[in-house]
Design a protein around this motif. Structure first.
Motif, mmCIF file in Angstrom:
data_model
loop_
_atom_site.group_PDB
_atom_site.id
_atom_site.type_symbol
_atom_site.label_atom_id
_atom_site.label_comp_id
_atom_site.label_asym_id
_atom_site.label_seq_id
_atom_site.Cartn_x
_atom_site.Cartn_y
_atom_site.Cartn_z
ATOM 1 N N SER A 185 0.843 -1.208 0.000
ATOM 2 C CA SER A 185 0.000 0.000 0.000
ATOM 3 C C SER A 185 0.874 1.253 0.000
ATOM 4 O O SER A 185 0.596 2.220 -0.705
ATOM 5 C CB SER A 185 -0.903 0.021 1.243
ATOM 6 O OG SER A 185 -1.693 -1.124 1.292
ATOM 7 N N LEU A 186 1.937 1.194 0.812
ATOM 8 C CA LEU A 186 2.864 2.334 0.900
ATOM 9 C C LEU A 186 3.481 2.633 -0.471
ATOM 10 O O LEU A 186 3.662 3.802 -0.839
ATOM 11 C CB LEU A 186 3.952 2.022 1.942
ATOM 12 C CG LEU A 186 5.095 3.013 2.095
ATOM 13 C CD1 LEU A 186 4.599 4.393 2.484
ATOM 14 C CD2 LEU A 186 6.093 2.516 3.153
ATOM 15 N N GLU A 187 3.798 1.595 -1.244
ATOM 16 C CA GLU A 187 4.385 1.795 -2.570
ATOM 17 C C GLU A 187 3.443 2.600 -3.478
ATOM 18 O O GLU A 187 3.879 3.458 -4.224
ATOM 19 C CB GLU A 187 4.721 0.444 -3.231
ATOM 20 C CG GLU A 187 5.920 -0.251 -2.604
ATOM 21 C CD GLU A 187 7.157 0.638 -2.525
ATOM 22 O OE1 GLU A 187 7.525 1.243 -3.550
ATOM 23 O OE2 GLU A 187 7.739 0.749 -1.419
ATOM 24 N N TYR A 188 2.135 2.312 -3.382
ATOM 25 C CA TYR A 188 1.169 3.050 -4.206
ATOM 26 C C TYR A 188 1.044 4.507 -3.771
ATOM 27 O O TYR A 188 0.855 5.396 -4.591
ATOM 28 C CB TYR A 188 -0.204 2.350 -4.175
ATOM 29 C CG TYR A 188 -0.193 1.031 -4.910
ATOM 30 C CD1 TYR A 188 -0.035 1.000 -6.290
ATOM 31 C CD2 TYR A 188 -0.307 -0.180 -4.235
ATOM 32 C CE1 TYR A 188 -0.001 -0.206 -6.981
ATOM 33 C CE2 TYR A 188 -0.273 -1.395 -4.914
ATOM 34 C CZ TYR A 188 -0.126 -1.399 -6.291
ATOM 35 O OH TYR A 188 -0.082 -2.582 -6.971
ATOM 36 N N VAL A 189 1.176 4.729 -2.465
ATOM 37 C CA VAL A 189 1.139 6.109 -1.966
ATOM 38 C C VAL A 189 2.343 6.879 -2.528
ATOM 39 O O VAL A 189 2.221 8.015 -2.994
ATOM 40 C CB VAL A 189 1.132 6.136 -0.415
ATOM 41 C CG1 VAL A 189 1.233 7.558 0.110
ATOM 42 C CG2 VAL A 189 -0.129 5.454 0.128
ATOM 43 N N LYS A 190 3.515 6.205 -2.514
ATOM 44 C CA LYS A 190 4.740 6.838 -3.053
ATOM 45 C C LYS A 190 4.560 7.197 -4.514
ATOM 46 O O LYS A 190 4.941 8.285 -4.952
ATOM 47 C CB LYS A 190 5.922 5.854 -2.931
ATOM 48 C CG LYS A 190 6.617 5.892 -1.589
ATOM 49 C CD LYS A 190 7.832 4.971 -1.625
ATOM 50 C CE LYS A 190 8.315 4.721 -0.202
ATOM 51 N NZ LYS A 190 9.204 3.568 -0.103
ATOM 52 N N LEU A 191 3.959 6.280 -5.291
ATOM 53 C CA LEU A 191 3.750 6.523 -6.728
ATOM 54 C C LEU A 191 2.893 7.768 -6.966
ATOM 55 O O LEU A 191 3.220 8.613 -7.796
ATOM 56 C CB LEU A 191 3.066 5.315 -7.374
ATOM 57 C CG LEU A 191 3.939 4.106 -7.714
ATOM 58 C CD1 LEU A 191 3.074 2.956 -8.224
ATOM 59 C CD2 LEU A 191 4.968 4.483 -8.783
ATOM 60 N N THR A 192 1.787 7.870 -6.205
ATOM 61 C CA THR A 192 0.904 9.035 -6.390
ATOM 62 C C THR A 192 1.607 10.312 -5.938
ATOM 63 O O THR A 192 1.489 11.354 -6.581
ATOM 64 C CB THR A 192 -0.420 8.824 -5.623
ATOM 65 O OG1 THR A 192 -1.033 7.658 -6.126
ATOM 66 C CG2 THR A 192 -1.373 9.991 -5.801
ATOM 67 N N SER A 193 2.352 10.208 -4.846
ATOM 68 C CA SER A 193 3.082 11.376 -4.344
ATOM 69 C C SER A 193 4.050 11.909 -5.413
ATOM 70 O O SER A 193 4.132 13.113 -5.660
ATOM 71 C CB SER A 193 3.837 10.973 -3.064
ATOM 72 O OG SER A 193 4.909 11.820 -2.820
ATOM 73 N N GLU A 194 4.750 10.971 -6.064
ATOM 74 C CA GLU A 194 5.701 11.370 -7.120
ATOM 75 C C GLU A 194 4.965 11.976 -8.315
ATOM 76 O O GLU A 194 5.386 12.989 -8.865
ATOM 77 C CB GLU A 194 6.513 10.153 -7.576
ATOM 78 C CG GLU A 194 7.623 9.798 -6.588
ATOM 79 C CD GLU A 194 8.159 8.378 -6.770
ATOM 80 O OE1 GLU A 194 7.880 7.762 -7.815
ATOM 81 O OE2 GLU A 194 8.832 7.890 -5.837
ATOM 82 N N LYS A 195 3.851 11.359 -8.664
ATOM 83 C CA LYS A 195 3.064 11.830 -9.811
ATOM 84 C C LYS A 195 2.533 13.242 -9.567
ATOM 85 O O LYS A 195 2.518 14.087 -10.455
ATOM 86 C CB LYS A 195 1.893 10.868 -10.018
ATOM 87 C CG LYS A 195 1.407 10.748 -11.431
ATOM 88 C CD LYS A 195 0.500 9.525 -11.543
ATOM 89 C CE LYS A 195 -0.650 9.756 -12.457
ATOM 90 N NZ LYS A 195 -1.626 8.658 -12.435
#
Lengths: 69, 325
Positions: free
Chosen positions: B92-102
């Protein structure tokens, strides 16, 4: 006549085609109110027809419990 | 079947409760306008707000964060690492990181195991894991937002979440919970303002948004949620919705419109928890009760000298020295 491949959660089922998406949902005991369906990667409505050779993916919208914020 | 808005492209969704057929190009602007109008209708946010968005890695919270940033709001993320097994929390944390970067926006992490010495599933609970988890999350969301000068906390609760909560609380006539259910909870006695900008968007509408916008999110169900009552209630509500389109929206909107007539002046008084200071209706808050802080506090109280005890309770004249010997 031929087979339509349907994927839902971890299940993969082959159904005799052609058939309408709403018919597929009925067979899985699902309602269009809480799923999104794609055929060969394109999002479609429940009125769309799936033809032999098509790959249908059903994604459920329902989530809940402790993981949700 | 053509889109009712552009009358050009093929529809990807039939939204019967809106009497709408819509294509993928028209969908995202349409949904973003609806979220903006919810924000305006309930006066949830202003452009001056510093918004803390509680993000779980799921479709709703990551879509909410995306929409708020697209609408020009100042929104940063908060991820609470619950320590759920099987790599669920890490994924779940990985998906949060992806959106944060986007989005090019910052996010913060609170790790429950680091904070409390145990992950969420390790807490013994009579209330069930989902309930304990919700309580721990609410505690950390509020204290984090309050202590880091966020003016508001936004969560991704959608229409289905709100209707399931409303139905569950009505079944049990939980008047206190019913009174507090709202798209907006104003700042009060140590609680930061809490808002739910997606409260008028259905779960299906949010899934469509995430898919069309190519937001990557955790699709797996939380391993503890399979027996969650909320999922069962959502299934019941969707059966009714299928027979009578618009029921969910009416159920929620009419409740919000009429609840002030039902609960006028019944607000419970809050005071700070004697251990952590969180506002509570009791002497000690539910968070301190379930995390073991209360037990520890009581054990320490037994071992504490009368002088220490008296001064903790704010007495100006502690036990006379003679008695202390």
């Amino acid at each position: 006549m031929g087979k339509v491949t349907v994927k839902y959660r971890n299940k993969k089922v082959e159904l005799e085609g052609p058939l309408r998406v709403e018919e597929i949902l009925k067979q899985f005991n699902l309602l269009p109110e809480y799923v999104v369906v794609s055929i060969n990667g394109e999002i479609v409505t429940e009125k769309e027809m799936a033809r032999p050779g098509d790959e249908v993916l059903i994604v459920s919208a329902i989530s809940g419990g402790s993981g949700a914020m | 079947m053509q889109c009712k808005i552009c009358k050009n492209r093929k529809a990807v969704a039939l939204l019967r409760h809106h009497n709408l057929r819509i294509c993928d190009s028209c969908y995202s602007p349409w949904l973003e306008r609806r979220v903006y109008s919810t924000i305006k209708q309930f006066k949830l946010l202003s452009k001056k707000d510093k918004i803390c968005v509680a993000v779980s890695g799921g479709k709703d919270s990551l879509s909410l964060w995306t929409i708020l940033v697209k609408l020009g709001f100042n929104a940063e993320g908060l991820y609470i690492h619950l320590g759920i097994e099987g790599g669920y929390s890490d994924k779940s944390l990985e998906y949060v990181k992806l959106t944060s970067e986007k989005l090019n926006k910052k996010f913060y992490i609170i790790n429950v195991k680091h904070e409390l010495g145990k992950s969420v599933p390790e807490f013994p609970s009579k209330r069930g894991t989902c309930s304990t988890c919700g309580l721990i999350k609410r505690h950390f969301m509020n204290t984090f937002a309050r202590d880091n000068n966020f003016t508001v906390l936004a969560t991704g609760h959608n229409l289905d979440d709100e209707c399931a909560t409303l139905l569950g609380n009505t079944f049990n006539w939980e008047l206190g919970y019913l009174e507090r259910q709202s798209p907006l909870l104003e700042e009060r006695d140590g609680f930061v303002r809490k808002v739910k900008p997606l409260c008028l968007c259905s779960e299906k509408e949010m899934l469509l948004y995430a898919m069309i916008e190519k937001i990557e999110y955790i699709e797996d169900e939380c391993p503890y949620s399979s027996s969650a009552t909320s999922i069962f209630l959502k299934e019941i509500l969707n059966k009714v919705e299928n027979r009578m389109p618009g029921t969910k929206m009416r159920f929620y909107k009419e409740f919000i419109k009429k609840k002030n007539l039902m609960f006028k002046g019944n607000r419970e008084e809050l005071s700070p928890c004697k251990i952590c200071g969180t506002p509570t209706t009791d002497e000690f808050c539910a968070f301190c009760k379930i995390t073991g802080a209360l037990k520890k506090f009581r054990e320490e109280s037994v071992n504490r000298s009368p002088v220490e005890l008296a001064s903790r309770e704010g007495e100006t004249n502690p036990v006379p020295e003679q008695q202390n010997r």
